[in-house]
Design an enzyme around this catalytic site. Structure first.
Site, PDB file in Angstrom:
ATOM      1  CB  THR A 236      23.764  25.499  81.272  1.00  0.00           C
ATOM      2  OG1 THR A 236      22.575  25.340  82.044  1.00  0.00           O
ATOM      3  CG2 THR A 236      23.476  26.563  80.226  1.00  0.00           C
ATOM      4  CD  GLU A 238      19.817  27.562  83.916  1.00  0.00           C
ATOM      5  OE1 GLU A 238      19.325  28.657  83.639  1.00  0.00           O
ATOM      6  OE2 GLU A 238      20.401  27.311  84.983  1.00  0.00           O
ATOM      7  CE1 TYR A 261      24.739  30.852  82.115  1.00  0.00           C
ATOM      8  CE2 TYR A 261      22.767  29.694  82.836  1.00  0.00           C
ATOM      9  CZ  TYR A 261      24.128  29.693  82.558  1.00  0.00           C
ATOM     10  OH  TYR A 261      24.858  28.548  82.715  1.00  0.00           O
ATOM     11  CE  LYS A 265      27.421  28.243  78.959  1.00  0.00           C
ATOM     12  NZ  LYS A 265      28.919  28.318  78.974  1.00  0.00           N
TER      13      LYS A 265
HETATM   14  P1  TYD Z   1      20.245  29.030  90.967  1.00  0.00           P
HETATM   15  O1  TYD Z   1      21.171  28.472  91.978  1.00  0.00           O
HETATM   16  O2  TYD Z   1      20.309  30.506  90.709  1.00  0.00           O
HETATM   17  O3  TYD Z   1      20.443  28.199  89.638  1.00  0.00           O
HETATM   18  P2  TYD Z   1      19.597  28.204  88.235  1.00  0.00           P
HETATM   19  O4  TYD Z   1      18.788  29.428  88.162  1.00  0.00           O
HETATM   20  O5  TYD Z   1      20.699  28.197  87.242  1.00  0.00           O
HETATM   21  O6  TYD Z   1      18.772  26.960  88.223  1.00  0.00           O
HETATM   22  O7  TYD Z   1      18.761  28.700  91.397  1.00  0.00           O
HETATM   23  C1  TYD Z   1      18.302  27.381  91.550  1.00  0.00           C
HETATM   24  C2  TYD Z   1      16.808  27.433  91.833  1.00  0.00           C
HETATM   25  O8  TYD Z   1      16.608  28.076  93.089  1.00  0.00           O
HETATM   26  C3  TYD Z   1      16.054  28.257  90.810  1.00  0.00           C
HETATM   27  O9  TYD Z   1      14.809  27.607  90.543  1.00  0.00           O
HETATM   28  C4  TYD Z   1      15.818  29.576  91.487  1.00  0.00           C
HETATM   29  C5  TYD Z   1      15.741  29.205  92.956  1.00  0.00           C
HETATM   30  N1  TYD Z   1      16.233  30.246  93.889  1.00  0.00           N
HETATM   31  C6  TYD Z   1      15.439  30.616  94.984  1.00  0.00           C
HETATM   32  O10 TYD Z   1      14.312  30.111  95.184  1.00  0.00           O
HETATM   33  N2  TYD Z   1      15.933  31.554  95.839  1.00  0.00           N
HETATM   34  C7  TYD Z   1      17.142  32.145  95.673  1.00  0.00           C
HETATM   35  O11 TYD Z   1      17.538  33.016  96.494  1.00  0.00           O
HETATM   36  C8  TYD Z   1      17.943  31.753  94.552  1.00  0.00           C
HETATM   37  C9  TYD Z   1      19.299  32.341  94.317  1.00  0.00           C
HETATM   38  C10 TYD Z   1      17.442  30.787  93.685  1.00  0.00           C
END
Ligand code: TYD
Length: 470
Positions: A236, A238, A261, A265
């Site tokens: 990722t 990240e 997380y 990774k």
């Molecule tokens: P996510 O899909 O969990 O992916 P990642 O954390 O790997 O980027 O989240 C994407 C973005 O959306 C992240 O900035 C967190 C935000 N988010 C919300 O605002 N509300 C939510 O309910 C979730 C699950 C994520």
């Protein structure tokens, strides 16, 4: 003869471009080398190049103008044999082609989610096989259903975990795979914040177990099968931490993981790197940006927002919604994975992104707009009864994710330049396809949201919403 000192150092970008050009010409160059190499020139080039190259090749070409100048010297003389010299020194791993053939089996170790299933559906020919490995009965049932619906024929599923080394070793023995797609990972940041136990187990210990089994298996191969074997490790963006308003992650970005997380990774990537370096394992790492599309487990933000909206539930935007993600449609990512596996340079890393940066709040508003258009609230009785006019009225700003990374964005120049890959699905088009898919698959949604999923939602959102209202 041109001396290195007399050459101007090319810019970092030029050096990288030359490096790629040399790499691409290597296969041909190796054949030509014996006939055309001038020993003096080769020796001079070797000496100069050896000073800037490690045994596993040049991993920091952009930061090394000296290296760029040396490549420039080699390519400026248009001497293909010199390219072979570079390659023999490990500068630019040879671009061997590991195209999958009809009937070949690959070990495809993943969670049975969108990337796995679509990858299998697109990869496996009529007589090919992919082997999926998953953990719980719940996930296995869903993975089987996904594969059947996506037309991923000839996929076999095995119950188990990648941390079970005897099991993984037995799969190598039984299937004698042409390669490995290592997609198995715990991937939800919020879950890792609640507990990182599973992340350490699956992502770190599991990757180690995979690498060990692959190493043993590789040692048992000979000839072409050995040359063509690849271990693709999916990771990722990240792992690189968080960007400010400007800049992009590239293959040269230092690791700086911020969540449990991404730390897990990053650890797995480091193990892969160590196996490349120490044992010469022909592994390739992909660091990809946020995926979206069909079959994505509904705890991720895009399916979560679509499904909450359709059932009239709050749309929980973390913090002020200004965090930015770079979205890639899953089918574009699958194309990149296959291309990198088959044509990517062994022991190389590729960063892959969709080139679609969006603030979370803009993403959620766009989902609401599309839903307003294709599933108007007046036509959904339960929503109409709530007296709402637009899905955007469901948006709620809630307590932020601890340590929330501000921005991710990818510079996909290397994969574009070397392999000709680029994202093909525009963001609006991808979002529409995704929304249509979730609207058309309510049974799938029911199955994915059964079991332990409800407990997770309660754990992750109850406190956030309560905080907002308190
Ligand atoms: P996510 O899909 O969990 O992916 P990642 O954390 O790997 O980027 O989240 C994407 C973005 O959306 C992240 O900035 C967190 C935000 N988010 C919300 O605002 N509300 C939510 O309910 C979730 C699950 C994520």
């Amino acid at each position: 003869m041109t001396t290195l000192e007399s050459l101007p150092a090319p810019s970092a970008d030029t050096a990288a471009a030359i490096h790629d050009a040399v790499r691409e010409r290597y296969a041909e160059a190796a054949v030509a080398a014996a006939a055309a190499t001038s020993p003096e020139e080769a020796a001079a080039g070797s000496e100069a190049l050896a000073s800037c190259c490690g045994p596993d090749g040049c991993s920091d070409e952009r930061s090394s103008p000296v290296f760029g100048a040396e490549l420039y010297a080699a390519t400026d003389r248009a001497a293909l044999p010199n390219a072979a010299v570079l390659a023999s020194l490990g500068c630019g791993n040879p671009t061997a082609v590991a195209e999958l053939r009809e009937g070949e089996t690959v070990l495809d170790l993943g969670s049975g989610g969108g990337i796995d299933v679509l990858l299998s559906a697109r990869r496996v020919g009529p007589t090919g096989r992919a082997i999926g490995l998953d953990m719980t009965d719940e996930m296995l049932a869903l993975a089987r259903r996904n594969a059947a619906e996506a037309g991923a024929t000839n996929v076999e599923f095995v119950k188990g975990t990648i941390t079970d080394r005897p099991l993984v070793a037995s799969l190598f023995d039984k299937y004698e795979p042409a390669g490995v797609f290592h997609l198995a990972a715990e991937s939800h940041v919020d879950r890792s914040i609640v507990s990182a136990d599973d992340f350490v187990q699956t992502n770190v210990v599991g990757t180690y177990s995979m690498l060990e089994s692959a190493r043993t298996y590789l040692n048992s191969l000979i000839g072409e099968r050995k040359d063509r074997f690849r271990f693709l490790h999916l990771s990722t963006d990240e792992v690189f931490g968080s960007l400010g308003e400007a800049g992009y992650f590239s293959e040269q970005t230092p690791y700086a993981p911020n969540s449990p997380y991404s730390a897990s990774k990053a650890a797995s990537d480091h193990f892969v790197r160590a196996y490349q370096h120490t044992y010469g394992l022909p592994a390739i790492i992909i660091n990809c940006s946020n995926n979206y599309g069909p079959y994505q487990f509904p705890e991720k933000v895009i399916p979560l927002m679509i499904l909450n909206a359709l059932s009239g539930k709050p749309l929980p935007v973390y913090g002020d919604g200004s965090n930015v993600r770079d979205w890639i449609y899953v089918e574009d990512h699958c194309r990149a994975i296959r291309l990198v596996f088959e044509r990517g340079a062994s022991r190389e890393t590729y960063v892959v992104g969709g080139g679609n940066e969006r603030r979370n709040i803009d993403l959620v508003r766009r989902i609401c707009n599309i839903l307003d258009e294709i599933a108007p609230m007046e036509e959904v009785q339960s929503l109409h009864e709530q007296g709402l006019k637009s899905y955007s009225e469901l948006i709620h700003f809630v307590e932020d994710r601890p340590g929330h990374d501000q921005r991710y964005a990818i510079d996909s120049a290397r994969i574009a330049r070397q392999l000709g890959w680029q994202a093909e699905v525009g963001f609006d088009e991808g979002l529409r396809r995704t929304i249509h898919w979730y609207l058309s698959n309510p049974d799938w949604v029911d199955q994915a949201s059964s079991g332990s999923y409800g407990e997770w939602i309660e754990k992750n959102y109850a406190w956030r919403i309560r905080k907002e209202g308190s």
